[in-house]
Write a protein that holds these residues in place. Sequence first.
Motif, PDB file in Angstrom:
ATOM      1  N   SER A  16      34.273  30.164  40.581  1.00 12.16           N
ATOM      2  CA  SER A  16      35.583  29.941  41.174  1.00 12.16           C
ATOM      3  C   SER A  16      35.657  28.555  41.764  1.00 12.16           C
ATOM      4  CB  SER A  16      35.862  30.987  42.266  1.00 12.16           C
ATOM      5  OG  SER A  16      37.057  30.693  42.937  1.00 12.16           O
ATOM      6  N   TRP A 103      38.289  39.356  46.071  1.00 10.89           N
ATOM      7  CA  TRP A 103      37.757  40.217  45.013  1.00 10.89           C
ATOM      8  C   TRP A 103      36.232  40.134  45.019  1.00 10.89           C
ATOM      9  CZ3 TRP A 103      34.720  38.057  41.106  1.00 10.89           C
ATOM     10  CH2 TRP A 103      34.757  36.656  41.021  1.00 10.89           C
ATOM     11  N   GLU A 117      43.011  46.701  40.407  1.00 16.58           N
ATOM     12  CA  GLU A 117      43.469  45.551  39.627  1.00 16.58           C
ATOM     13  C   GLU A 117      42.286  44.621  39.376  1.00 16.58           C
ATOM     14  OE1 GLU A 117      46.395  41.654  40.139  1.00 16.58           O
ATOM     15  OE2 GLU A 117      46.687  43.426  41.418  1.00 16.58           O
ATOM     16  N   ILE A 119      40.986  40.921  38.425  1.00 12.78           N
ATOM     17  CA  ILE A 119      41.534  39.575  38.559  1.00 12.78           C
ATOM     18  C   ILE A 119      41.099  38.651  37.424  1.00 12.78           C
ATOM     19  CG2 ILE A 119      41.764  39.800  41.056  1.00 12.78           C
ATOM     20  CD1 ILE A 119      39.046  37.589  39.667  1.00 12.78           C
ATOM     21  N   ALA A 120      40.214  39.121  36.544  1.00 10.96           N
ATOM     22  CA  ALA A 120      39.707  38.312  35.433  1.00 10.96           C
ATOM     23  C   ALA A 120      39.049  39.256  34.424  1.00 10.96           C
ATOM     24  CB  ALA A 120      38.706  37.275  35.939  1.00 10.96           C
ATOM     25  N   LYS A 130      39.934  43.363  42.371  1.00 10.40           N
ATOM     26  CA  LYS A 130      40.703  42.857  43.499  1.00 10.40           C
ATOM     27  C   LYS A 130      40.503  43.770  44.717  1.00 10.40           C
ATOM     28  CE  LYS A 130      45.416  41.652  44.937  1.00 10.40           C
ATOM     29  NZ  LYS A 130      46.850  41.636  44.550  1.00 10.40           N
TER      30      LYS A 130
END
Length: 315
Positions: A16, A103, A117, A119-120, A130
Motif C-alpha cells: 500500500s 482492512w 467487503e 478491498i482488493a 475491509k
Amino acid sequence: MDTRSQKPCCSARRESDKKVEYTLEQQCKRNSIRNKSDMILLSGGHFLMGDAFNEGFVQDGEQPVKQVEVSPFYMDPYAVTNKAFDAFIKETNYVTETEKYGWSFVFYQFVDIEKVELIAPPQQWWLPVKDAYWYQPEGKGSSIEDRMDHPVTHVTWNDAVAYCNWAGKRLPTEAEWEYAARGGLVKKRYAWGNELTPNGEHRCNIWQGTFPTYNNKKDGFFGTAPVDSYPPNEYGLYNVSGNVWEWCADWFDATYDYSQTMDPKGPLSGQTRSIRGGSYLCHYSYCNRYRVAARSSNTPDSSSGNLGFRCVADV
C-alpha cells in the motif's frame, strides 16, 4: 527443502502507498514495567542458534548453526492476549495501524463472503477484508468476545511496539526469541524435541490435513488457540511453535551473522521485520516454519489473522 519463497501461508504482506501518521500519543511513550511478576526470568548464556537439520529455506538464512550469547532477560510465558490488548486500548484510546488502513488479511475459510467487503483481489488464500482488525478479526460481524484468552492478531509491528511501550516492555530480539523457544534443548527441531507428535501427542497448533483446503483439526483447533494450550517448554513458555507468528525487534536479513557479538540485535536497517514461531496455517507440505530455528519476515505495516507478538523486559 524446496527453495520457493513460500511467504503467503506465513503472513500476507501489505502492498500500500498509504502512509499512517502518528501523534506522540499514538506512539505511546515508554512506561515503567507494569507487571514483571508474571514474567519468566531467563538466565541467558551461550546457545546454538540455527537449523541443524538442513530443513529450512535457503532464503531464510537459518544456516550455518552458530554460537550466540544473550544476557539475562524476562519473557512473557504467553503471547499477548485479546484481553491484555483490550486493556491497552481502553486505557490509551490507541487506534491501531490496521484500523487506520481500514482492512487486514483473513484466511479465506474464515470469511463469510456475503457479509464482508474485499478491498482488493485475494493473495492466494488470503482475503483483504475491509474493517478486519484486532477486535473483529474476520471483518464486520465478527468479534473476540469468546476469544479473550486467544492471542491478539491483526497487529502490525508498529502496533506491537506501541503496546510494549505502554506495558514498559519491548519486543524480543531474534536471538532472545530462539534462545527462549529452545528451552535449553540443544540442536532440536522443536521446543520439546525432534518428534512433531511424540507418542501421538500434539504439542502445537498447526495445520492438520491437506493445506489449504482441509483441516481435520486433530490438534484441537482450526484457527487460533488459547495462549496456554499444550504443555510449555522447559522454560515455561507456551506456544512458541504454531498458533500465531510473533513479531521480533530485528530488521530481517538472511545474511546477517548473529554470532558476531553478544546480544545481537540484527541489522541496522531493512525493509521487513523478523517474525518467529509459525502459525496455525503452517503445514509441512508447504511451510515447516514451526521449527524453533525457522524464520520469516514481513513489512512493519502488515497485519493478518495469524500475526501476533509476545513481550520481553530487561533485567
